[in-house]
Enzyme design. Structure first.
Site, PDB file in Angstrom:
ATOM      1  N   HIS A   1      -3.861   5.980   3.954  1.00 23.89           N
ATOM      2  CA  HIS A   1      -4.504   4.789   3.405  1.00 23.89           C
ATOM      3  C   HIS A   1      -3.893   3.484   3.906  1.00 23.89           C
ATOM      4  CE1 HIS A   1      -5.826   1.988   0.159  1.00 23.89           C
ATOM      5  NE2 HIS A   1      -6.873   2.786   0.099  1.00 23.89           N
TER       6      HIS A   1
ATOM      7  N   ASP B   1       0.828  -1.196   0.000  1.00 27.11           N
ATOM      8  CA  ASP B   1       0.000   0.000   0.000  1.00 27.11           C
ATOM      9  C   ASP B   1       0.867   1.252   0.000  1.00 27.11           C
ATOM     10  OD1 ASP B   1      -2.278   1.887   0.858  1.00 27.11           O
ATOM     11  OD2 ASP B   1      -3.313  -0.048   0.859  1.00 27.11           O
TER      12      ASP B   1
ATOM     13  N   ASN C   1     -13.952   0.516  -6.922  1.00 29.60           N
ATOM     14  CA  ASN C   1     -15.008   1.424  -6.468  1.00 29.60           C
ATOM     15  C   ASN C   1     -15.769   2.114  -7.583  1.00 29.60           C
ATOM     16  OD1 ASN C   1     -14.106   0.879  -3.865  1.00 29.60           O
ATOM     17  ND2 ASN C   1     -12.751   2.659  -3.819  1.00 29.60           N
TER      18      ASN C   1
ATOM     19  N   SER D   1     -11.229  -0.861  -0.598  1.00 27.98           N
ATOM     20  CA  SER D   1      -9.932  -0.853   0.092  1.00 27.98           C
ATOM     21  C   SER D   1     -10.082  -1.279   1.540  1.00 27.98           C
ATOM     22  CB  SER D   1      -9.336   0.565   0.096  1.00 27.98           C
ATOM     23  OG  SER D   1      -8.636   0.848  -1.061  1.00 27.98           O
TER      24      SER D   1
ATOM     25  N   ASN E   1      -4.065  -4.595  22.886  1.00 27.16           N
ATOM     26  CA  ASN E   1      -3.096  -4.050  23.832  1.00 27.16           C
ATOM     27  C   ASN E   1      -3.676  -2.992  24.771  1.00 27.16           C
ATOM     28  OD1 ASN E   1      -3.517  -2.115  21.884  1.00 27.16           O
ATOM     29  ND2 ASN E   1      -1.348  -1.682  21.514  1.00 27.16           N
TER      30      ASN E   1
END
Length: 486
Positions: A225, A183, A329, A416, A238
């Site tokens: 992104h 990415d 998309n 995405s 965590n």
């Protein structure tokens, strides 16, 4: 279709095994003098714009070496060579490079050659001091005891939709499993990502597809992104923020998106070969490869590049890497292609006719899991691409809460965001079945997905059956079944 899938992209005997990334000596800036192939009587051509090319040959060290020599004879520079798949990435200002590289004995080794973009190379010549900025993507953005919830886990409706919250009662995933986030870069300093981040297996591929392992080169600057995608896959359990689908696995950043939001073929190929050589189990690809939304097999440059990328994916798959990708998309029927009005997106788009041999890469390549997007109500997201026997599975992609650079959190929408949910499910599967191959994971993802019927309000685009249709494929991904039914 929107640019990126956010809310809207040794010895010769050992060479085949050892040559993961080979550069041909010390790279130099592309020549500025006129070119003519060695031994040719052809008039020299005036230099043109600096361009990158994918040159295909047989997958062996001797064949690749001959093609490297042909590249140099045609006035080109070798950027990267992949003997494993028979692909050479070359760079040249010779406007006749496609023809000249085929001249002579070495040129006969060339099976196909194609430019990887339509605009001049923005990174500058290989070996130059031109800086390469970090990236920004365009677009819209196991244990026995029950796990303790992180502070914002209650807001993660998406984890409930795919039953990740229930799967976590079985396992959070294994540290043996490594997931590549291919990415725009990952902020490894984020408190929800730092515990699971593997810097030693991270890389930056955006300088002409040459791997850069400089510390931090794989981080983002202006793009959120990749960091958002990473959080969905593996935000740590965590006591901070959120929890990813597979909060116990490791993640690595494989940066393939440049600062203008483009994912050129040489970047993507670098990413797959890197993933294969670094023994990644799953990689997420929330983008399409530029500059063509659809790469057509019979269209010269596009056909050659399509073959180069296909080989890279196939090589990674054979090395044990499962690739998961966003469907796109554009609200487009991938099973019935007609026209494309937005390509090439790096120069001047022009309307063109398509047929089904034109592929959206990487999502339509063999061996890649194609993921469509759903809303909180389990409806198909209005932007999501679709297509009978094109969509493998669906997952949440509208309004997804995840990590942002600088320690933040925020929502994004797009296929995405859907794809990393399935990547996380695959990572959980690999954790519970470490001997499974990519093909095993692919079959299980489809088998364990929850069948989802077409809308009750008739929509002619949703063809197929409840078990397999154009909107949801085999159904919505199911993390619980993924870790309990085998």
């Amino acid at each position: 279709m929107s640019r990126s899938f956010g809310t809207r992209r040794l010895s010769a005997g050992l060479a085949v095994l050892a040559l993961a990334f080979t550069t041909a000596g010390a790279a130099t800036a592309a020549q500025a003098a006129p070119y003519a192939p060695a031994g040719s009587t052809t008039a020299a051509a005036e230099p043109g714009p600096l361009m990158n090319y994918a040159v295909n040959t047989k997958a062996s060290y001797p064949h690749v070496k001959r093609v490297e020599q042909a590249v140099k004879a045609a006035g080109g520079t070798v950027v990267q060579s992949y003997a494993q798949i028979g692909v050479v990435i070359a760079q040249s200002t010779n406007p006749d490079f496609r023809t000249d590289v085929r001249v002579g004995r070495n040129g006969r080794e060339v099976q196909s050659v194609g430019a990887t973009r339509t605009a001049a190379v923005s990174e500058g010549p290989v070996g130059s001091a031109a800086g390469v900025k970090l990236t920004s993507a365009k677009g819209l953005m196991a244990g026995e005891a029950a796990p303790v919830a992180d502070p914002r886990e209650a807001e993660q409706w998406d984890m409930k939709q795919i039953k990740a919250d229930l799967a976590h009662n079985v396992t959070d995933g294994s540290r043996r499993v490594l997931v590549g986030i291919n990415d725009s870069g990952v902020d490894d300093t984020h408190p929800d990502l730092a515990p699971n981040f593997d810097a030693s297996d991270s890389v930056n591929c955006i300088n002409n597809g040459v791997p850069d392992t400089t510390a931090g080169a794989w981080r983002p600057t202006t793009s959120s992104h990749g960091t958002h995608v990473a959080g969905t896959v593996a935000a740590a359990r965590n006591g901070v923020g959120i929890v990813g689908v597979a909060p116990g696995v490791r993640i690595a950043s494989v940066k393939v998106v440049n600062d203008d939001g483009f994912i050129y073929p040489e970047y993507a190929i670098c990413g797959w070969i890197w993933a294969a050589q670094h023994h990644m189990d799953v990689t997420n690809h929330s983008y399409y490869i530029d500059p063509w939304e659809f790469w057509c097999k019979d269209s010269g440059d596009q056909g050659a590049v399509q073959e180069s990328v296909r080989r890279a994916v196939e090589f990674a798959t054979k090395k044990g890497v499962l690739s998961v990708a966003a469907a796109g998309n554009s609200n487009y029927d991938l099973a019935n292609k007609t026209t494309d009005n937005g390509s090439p997106d790096d120069s001047t788009p022009a309307p063109r006719q398509l047929d089904n041999s034109c592929l959206d890469m990487p999502t339509e390549l063999p061996g890649v899991i194609t993921v469509a997007s759903t809303t909180q109500a389990k409806a198909r997201s209005s932007f999501s691409n679709f297509g009978l026997n094109k969509i493998d599975v669906a997952a949440p992609g509208s309004g997804i809460l995840s990590t942002l650079p600088g320690g933040g959190y925020g929502t994004m929408s797009g296929t995405s965001m859907a794809s990393p949910h399935v990547t996380g499910v695959a990572a959980l599967m690999k954790s519970t079945h470490p001997w499974w191959t990519p093909r095993d994971l692919e079959k299980a993802l489809r088998k364990e997905a929850d069948d989802t019927a077409c809308p009750t309000t008739p929509d002619a685009r949703c063809t197929g059956t409840t078990a397999n249709n154009a909107f949801y494929g085999e159904g919505i991904a199911d993390a619980l079944d993924a870790v309990t039914r085998h």
